[in-house]
Write a protein that holds these residues in place. Structure first.
Motif, PDB file in Angstrom:
ATOM      1  N   VAL A 360      38.239  54.000  56.065  1.00 44.59           N
ATOM      2  CA  VAL A 360      38.695  52.706  55.700  1.00 44.59           C
ATOM      3  C   VAL A 360      39.830  52.287  56.299  1.00 44.59           C
ATOM      4  O   VAL A 360      39.993  51.159  57.060  1.00 44.59           O
ATOM      5  N   PRO A 361      40.979  53.104  56.418  1.00 49.96           N
ATOM      6  CA  PRO A 361      42.346  52.625  56.952  1.00 49.96           C
ATOM      7  C   PRO A 361      42.093  52.299  58.541  1.00 49.96           C
ATOM      8  O   PRO A 361      42.457  51.336  59.108  1.00 49.96           O
ATOM      9  N   LEU A 362      41.201  53.240  59.486  1.00 52.39           N
ATOM     10  CA  LEU A 362      40.836  52.963  60.849  1.00 52.39           C
ATOM     11  C   LEU A 362      40.336  51.549  61.027  1.00 52.39           C
ATOM     12  O   LEU A 362      40.561  51.186  61.938  1.00 52.39           O
ATOM     13  N   MET A 363      39.296  51.485  59.991  1.00 50.76           N
ATOM     14  CA  MET A 363      38.676  50.334  60.355  1.00 50.76           C
ATOM     15  C   MET A 363      39.175  48.799  59.799  1.00 50.76           C
ATOM     16  O   MET A 363      38.555  47.937  60.302  1.00 50.76           O
ATOM     17  N   VAL A 403      30.257  47.592  47.661  1.00 45.53           N
ATOM     18  CA  VAL A 403      30.330  46.940  46.102  1.00 45.53           C
ATOM     19  C   VAL A 403      31.673  46.137  46.088  1.00 45.53           C
ATOM     20  O   VAL A 403      32.696  46.792  45.616  1.00 45.53           O
ATOM     21  N   ASN A 404      31.524  44.842  45.786  1.00 42.51           N
ATOM     22  CA  ASN A 404      32.889  44.060  45.908  1.00 42.51           C
ATOM     23  C   ASN A 404      33.607  44.661  46.716  1.00 42.51           C
ATOM     24  O   ASN A 404      34.790  45.014  46.357  1.00 42.51           O
ATOM     25  N   PRO A 405      33.670  44.584  48.102  1.00 44.17           N
ATOM     26  CA  PRO A 405      34.356  45.256  48.981  1.00 44.17           C
ATOM     27  C   PRO A 405      35.790  44.448  49.205  1.00 44.17           C
ATOM     28  O   PRO A 405      35.687  43.421  48.926  1.00 44.17           O
ATOM     29  N   THR A 406      36.867  45.327  49.459  1.00 44.52           N
ATOM     30  CA  THR A 406      38.108  44.535  49.729  1.00 44.52           C
ATOM     31  C   THR A 406      38.626  45.262  50.920  1.00 44.52           C
ATOM     32  O   THR A 406      39.694  45.058  51.259  1.00 44.52           O
ATOM     33  N   ASN A 407      37.598  45.971  51.860  1.00 40.29           N
ATOM     34  CA  ASN A 407      38.119  46.001  53.170  1.00 40.29           C
ATOM     35  C   ASN A 407      36.935  45.907  54.163  1.00 40.29           C
ATOM     36  O   ASN A 407      35.781  45.636  53.719  1.00 40.29           O
ATOM     37  N   VAL A 408      37.383  46.054  55.311  1.00 39.98           N
ATOM     38  CA  VAL A 408      36.343  45.626  56.447  1.00 39.98           C
ATOM     39  C   VAL A 408      35.281  46.570  56.485  1.00 39.98           C
ATOM     40  O   VAL A 408      34.043  46.372  56.711  1.00 39.98           O
ATOM     41  N   LEU A 441      32.375  65.683  48.712  1.00 34.84           N
ATOM     42  CA  LEU A 441      33.454  66.973  48.859  1.00 34.84           C
ATOM     43  C   LEU A 441      33.311  67.385  50.250  1.00 34.84           C
ATOM     44  O   LEU A 441      32.614  67.935  50.536  1.00 34.84           O
ATOM     45  N   GLY A 442      34.364  67.611  50.988  1.00 37.64           N
ATOM     46  CA  GLY A 442      34.510  68.296  52.062  1.00 37.64           C
ATOM     47  C   GLY A 442      33.838  67.471  53.468  1.00 37.64           C
ATOM     48  O   GLY A 442      33.958  67.927  54.419  1.00 37.64           O
ATOM     49  N   SER A 443      33.628  66.409  53.187  1.00 36.87           N
ATOM     50  CA  SER A 443      32.978  65.760  54.090  1.00 36.87           C
ATOM     51  C   SER A 443      34.080  65.158  55.256  1.00 36.87           C
ATOM     52  O   SER A 443      35.286  65.205  54.843  1.00 36.87           O
ATOM     53  N   SER A 444      33.861  64.776  56.588  1.00 36.62           N
ATOM     54  CA  SER A 444      34.785  64.658  57.536  1.00 36.62           C
ATOM     55  C   SER A 444      35.560  63.244  57.076  1.00 36.62           C
ATOM     56  O   SER A 444      34.882  62.381  56.626  1.00 36.62           O
ATOM     57  N   GLY A 445      36.943  63.183  57.371  1.00 37.48           N
ATOM     58  CA  GLY A 445      37.538  61.832  56.715  1.00 37.48           C
ATOM     59  C   GLY A 445      38.132  61.966  55.366  1.00 37.48           C
ATOM     60  O   GLY A 445      38.420  61.223  54.826  1.00 37.48           O
ATOM     61  N   SER A 446      37.572  62.653  54.409  1.00 36.17           N
ATOM     62  CA  SER A 446      37.490  62.821  53.045  1.00 36.17           C
ATOM     63  C   SER A 446      38.988  63.414  52.774  1.00 36.17           C
ATOM     64  O   SER A 446      39.594  64.209  53.459  1.00 36.17           O
ATOM     65  N   GLY A 529      51.829  54.961  48.004  1.00 31.95           N
ATOM     66  CA  GLY A 529      51.284  53.691  47.856  1.00 31.95           C
ATOM     67  C   GLY A 529      49.923  53.029  48.537  1.00 31.95           C
ATOM     68  O   GLY A 529      49.433  53.793  49.545  1.00 31.95           O
ATOM     69  N   LEU A 530      49.273  52.352  47.937  1.00 28.61           N
ATOM     70  CA  LEU A 530      47.805  51.917  48.240  1.00 28.61           C
ATOM     71  C   LEU A 530      47.939  51.373  49.511  1.00 28.61           C
ATOM     72  O   LEU A 530      48.829  50.643  49.941  1.00 28.61           O
ATOM     73  N   ARG A 531      46.747  51.917  50.739  1.00 25.45           N
ATOM     74  CA  ARG A 531      46.882  51.333  51.836  1.00 25.45           C
ATOM     75  C   ARG A 531      46.213  50.025  52.059  1.00 25.45           C
ATOM     76  O   ARG A 531      45.376  49.732  50.967  1.00 25.45           O
ATOM     77  N   PRO A 532      46.027  49.359  52.967  1.00 25.24           N
ATOM     78  CA  PRO A 532      45.494  47.900  53.243  1.00 25.24           C
ATOM     79  C   PRO A 532      44.056  48.155  52.846  1.00 25.24           C
ATOM     80  O   PRO A 532      43.441  49.093  53.401  1.00 25.24           O
ATOM     81  N   GLY A 533      43.528  47.221  51.864  1.00 27.81           N
ATOM     82  CA  GLY A 533      42.025  47.264  51.603  1.00 27.81           C
ATOM     83  C   GLY A 533      41.747  48.371  50.612  1.00 27.81           C
ATOM     84  O   GLY A 533      40.489  48.385  50.380  1.00 27.81           O
TER      85      GLY A 533
END
Length: 601
Positions: A360-363, A403-408, A441-446, A529-533
């Motif tokens: 999410v943050p990278l995109m 679902v009801n997305p808040t990020n790109v 659990l354990g997936s890349s980027g998690s 703190g929450l990141r953008p999106g």
């Protein structure tokens, strides 16, 4: 050694004969008159023969004495009862003069006593031998009596540990015992039990995902106790049947019930067929490949943009499934011509699309256009490829962030779902479905690998917000449910997985810290703190969606009201015209027009 299996049945018959002698002996107050001694010898072949037939008929001779159970004793009782009736009938029909009929009642009781005692004694001796053979490391078992009873045989078979007591989460069980193993204390007094037994290690027998497991972890960490658990059934297959206790893992604490697969249906779908998987080198894609290989796939075509990931997958699958024909391509889903060439060459019957950008943050910043090119155009390319090559099924791996997305990233995946539904209308012969699930659990980027690395460095562990929650499932569970959805789905459907209960990220961090053998004093938790999106919680359904049940308890179908159509040509044109570095504001405005429920934060 072929004669060895005959020893125990012969011993049974010897005990039957001995019981016949004892029955006469007790009948005549331990002094058998000579004329009745002759009668004893003249009739002994009847019980021996009858019990030989009865024990064989109920397959008692196949029992292993050292593992005798209540079921085995029940079978033995049925064999004794039937043989006793036959013996009594035969003796009475033969009309032996002055035969003492009380012997016919005493004999089966004595047989039951002798044969049951022989088995119980043999098992007791072996259990004692197993304990003596252990290297002296005392082991405490944590769990209720019911939980421990289900695993006690496996634990006692271990050659490494000596069981010394039980610690139960139920305070009413304290002071009781199970097969000679005392319940030492309740879970809150784990420290006292460990000191009393001088044990430094405990094994958790409580159910996966239970509160008792999590409490045991927290208390064991504070006490410096090593915590173990028994392998899960899926691990027995990969560990050549090893049932030795192992270290507790995060999956054990967040444990979920195993997925029920339609094995016969999946075998029919994959056996002897060609299956293509995009994103095959990723966390979900590679597990999909492993699961598909188990079902006897004829040819597995693996596609991934990463050379290293596809190389690793090739090495693993070649070793695990040498008989399977695997084909490994380095290709980008954004290149429709390359995908088409691969598909036309191999003609896959089933296509699984797992390739995507998902961080999410990278995109959200600097890479927005990459999310559209891969998640949207890439999905369109793979979906059309499946239809053009005549595939019977296409399955897209989606996410709860759609679902009801808040990020790109989430909005791009929601648009990808709409694209799949649009392509489904172009190719009626192919069944197109999407499958949404949460974090794996354990997936890349998690967060799990991130937290693990932060703990290894001594902290701090960074959590964005104290109240942020997420749904989690294991990689094998996610892959298996994707396969199941692909089998049962109808074209255009979006499946929603049962993700269980959401987990607070801060609690996840605490469990990982304790699993490392440290406490929050050693590795502090900080809030960034929450990141953008980023949302505080993820949803599996949009506001205008409901679900319908399916035959599978962990799969539901999302029903969208007023399903939006996507203009494919306009979509492709806009992304192409946007260029390599479009304005973020302009891109988000266009994305909101395509996905009305998208609200940027």
């Amino acid at each position: 050694m072929r004669s060895r299996p005959l020893i125990l049945p012969a011993l049974d018959l010897l005990l039957v004969a001995w019981a016949w002698l004892l029955a006469f002996w007790f009948r005549f107050n331990l002094d058998i008159p000579e004329e009745f001694l002759d009668l004893l010898l003249a009739t002994i072949y009847w019980p021996v023969g009858a019990y030989g037939v009865g024990l064989a008929a109920f397959r008692v001779h196949r029992q292993i004495w050292r593992y005798t159970s209540v079921t085995d004793l029940n079978r033995l009782a049925f064999a004794i009862s039937s043989a006793a009736l036959f013996t009594a009938a035969a003796i009475l029909m033969m009309r032996y003069p002055s035969f003492p009929r009380s012997v016919l009642l005493l004999h089966p009781l004595l047989v039951a006593l002798l044969l049951g005692a022989a088995r119980a004694g043999w098992r007791t001796w072996n259990d004692r031998g197993n304990q003596a053979a252990a290297d002296g490391k005392p082991l405490v078992v944590i769990g209720s009596i019911a939980d421990v009873a289900a695993t006690l045989g496996t634990l006692r078979a271990s050659r490494q540990w000596a069981l010394v007591g039980i610690v139960s989460p139920d305070p009413l069980e304290t002071g009781r015992s199970l097969q000679g193993l005392p319940v030492l204390s309740r879970l809150q007094d784990l420290g006292d039990a460990m000191r009393k037994t001088m044990a430094t290690t405990a094994v958790v027998a409580a159910a996966p995902g239970s509160a008792a497991r999590r409490e045991a972890l927290m208390r064991a960490s504070d006490l410096g106790v090593s915590l173990l658990t028994l392998p899960r059934p899926d691990e027995w297959l990969h560990a050549q049947g090893s049932t030795e206790p192992r270290k507790v893992e995060l999956e054990d604490l967040l444990g979920r019930l195993p997925v029920q697969l339609d094995v016969a249906g999946l075998a029919d779908l994959f056996s002897g067929q060609t299956v293509l998987v995009t994103g095959a080198g990723g966390s979900i894609g590679s597990e999909l490949c492993r699961q598909i290989a188990r079902f006897g796939v004829g040819r597995l075509v693996c596609v991934d943009v990463s050379e290293f990931a596809i190389y690793q997958l090739e090495q693993e699958l070649r070793a695990a499934h040498p008989q399977m024909q695997g084909l490994y391509y380095t290709a980008n889903v954004r290149e429709a011509a390359r995908l088409g060439a691969i598909a036309q060459r191999h003609r896959p019957a089933v296509v699984f699309h797992a390739a995507a950008y998902k961080h999410v943050p990278l995109m959200e910043d600097l890479n927005e256009i990459e999310a559209l090119r891969t998640n949207v155009l890439g999905t369109m390319n793979v979906a059309r490829m499946a239809g053009e090559c005549g595939a019977s099924r296409f399955v897209q791996v989606s996410t709860d962030k759609a679902v009801n997305p808040t990020n790109v990233m989430g909005a791009s995946k929601r648009l990808a779902e709409l694209v799949v539904q649009g392509v489904a209308r172009e190719f009626a012969a192919t069944q197109y479905v999407s499958v949404r699930f949460g974090n794996v659990l354990g997936s890349s980027g998690s967060v799990v690998p991130l937290f693990t690395n932060q703990i290894a460095r001594g902290g701090p562990v960074t959590v964005t917000h104290p109240d942020i929650v997420r749904y989690f499932m294991t990689i094998p569970e996610a892959a298996q449910l994707v396969l199941q959805a692909g089998l049962m789905g109808q074209s255009g459907q979006i499946f929603v997985l049962d993700m269980g209960e959401p987990v607070k990220i801060v609690e996840l961090a605490r469990m990982l810290i304790r699993l490392s053998g440290k406490t929050e004093q050693d590795v502090p938790i900080t809030y960034s703190g929450l990141r953008p999106g980023e949302k505080l919680f993820e949803e599996l359904l949009a506001n205008d969606e409901t679900t319908e049940p399916t035959p599978h308890p962990k799969l539901r179908v999302a029903k969208t009201n007023g399903q939006q159509a996507v203009e494919m040509a306009a979509l492709v044109h806009w992304i192409a015209e946007a260029g390599p570095a479009p304005s973020g504001t302009e891109l988000r405005a266009w994305l909101r027009a395509q996905v009305p429920e998208y609200v940027a934060r």
